[in-house]
Design a protein around this motif. Structure first.
Motif, PDB file in Angstrom:
ATOM      1  N   ASP A 166      20.895 158.417   1.850  1.00 17.48           N
ATOM      2  CA  ASP A 166      21.926 158.197   0.840  1.00 17.48           C
ATOM      3  C   ASP A 166      22.938 159.350   0.849  1.00 17.48           C
ATOM      4  O   ASP A 166      24.140 159.121   0.702  1.00 17.48           O
ATOM      5  CB  ASP A 166      21.292 158.039  -0.558  1.00 17.48           C
ATOM      6  CG  ASP A 166      20.536 156.701  -0.712  1.00 17.48           C
ATOM      7  OD1 ASP A 166      20.846 155.780   0.106  1.00 17.48           O
ATOM      8  OD2 ASP A 166      19.687 156.599  -1.579  1.00 17.48           O
TER       9      ASP A 166
ATOM     10  N   SER B 110      26.925 159.004   1.666  1.00 14.32           N
ATOM     11  CA  SER B 110      27.952 159.434   0.716  1.00 14.32           C
ATOM     12  C   SER B 110      28.858 160.478   1.361  1.00 14.32           C
ATOM     13  O   SER B 110      30.076 160.483   1.100  1.00 14.32           O
ATOM     14  CB  SER B 110      27.319 159.978  -0.577  1.00 14.32           C
ATOM     15  OG  SER B 110      26.614 161.144  -0.285  1.00 14.32           O
TER      16      SER B 110
ATOM     17  N   LYS C 104      31.409 158.577   3.505  1.00 14.33           N
ATOM     18  CA  LYS C 104      32.434 157.895   2.755  1.00 14.33           C
ATOM     19  C   LYS C 104      33.510 158.874   2.324  1.00 14.33           C
ATOM     20  O   LYS C 104      34.672 158.512   2.259  1.00 14.33           O
ATOM     21  CB  LYS C 104      31.813 157.191   1.524  1.00 14.33           C
ATOM     22  CG  LYS C 104      31.011 155.983   1.895  1.00 14.33           C
ATOM     23  CD  LYS C 104      30.464 155.321   0.658  1.00 14.33           C
ATOM     24  CE  LYS C 104      29.540 154.172   1.033  1.00 14.33           C
ATOM     25  NZ  LYS C 104      28.935 153.569  -0.128  1.00 14.33           N
TER      26      LYS C 104
END
Length: 164
Positions: free
Chosen positions: A155, A159, A162
């Motif tokens: 995760d 992130s 992104k």
């Protein structure tokens, strides 16, 4: 007294014989004797002239010999100077050649040292990289041993992607 004083006839005969003797001697003896004396005198004068000429020639030869000796000495000095110059030139050339060889050897040694240094640094980098990967692998195995830790790491990477 007759025995002591000679007669006039005897004196005349003695004078005639004496004059005849002088004429004969003058013709046959004095001329050859005087000619011999003149020849001897001429030979002595010629010998003295030859001696003077030889003496003069000896002086000339001595002067010539002195000149030749001086020329030989100058030539010897020239040859010695040329030999010294040639020896110095050869010495300088040998010195320059030796310096060039030494400089080349130093440059080769420095190049070899630099190559060895680069090879050693590359080896150290490779070992550090391998060690870092191994350490990271060990750390990741410990941290990602559980399922939850693995999910949290994924995760976080997603992130970060992104955001970038």
């Amino acid at each position: 007294m007759d025995l002591i004083t000679p007669g006039i006839g005897l004196i005349i005969w003695q004078i005639l014989v004496f004059v005849a003797l002088l004429i004969i001697l003058g013709k046959f003896a004095w001329k050859p004797i005087l000619k011999g004396v003149k020849d001897r005198e001429s030979a002595i004068e010629d010998a003295l002239a030859a001696a003077d000429k030889a003496k003069e020639e000896m002086k000339n030869l001595q002067a010539g010999n002195a000149k030749l000796i001086e020329e030989a000495r100058k030539e010897r000095e020239k040859i010695v100077a040329a030999a010294q110059t040639a020896a110095n030139k050869v010495k300088e050339e040998a010195k320059a050649d030796a310096q060039q060889i030494a400089d080349k050897m130093i440059a080769d040694a420095q190049a070899a040292i630099a190559a060895e240094k680069r090879a050693a640094l590359a080896e150290v980098k490779n070992q550090v990289a391998e060690f870092s990967v191994e350490v990271a692998e060990v750390i990741l195995r410990e941290k990602l041993a559980s399922q939850e830790a693995q999910k949290a790491l994924v995760d976080r990477y997603v992130s970060d992607l992104k955001i970038s």
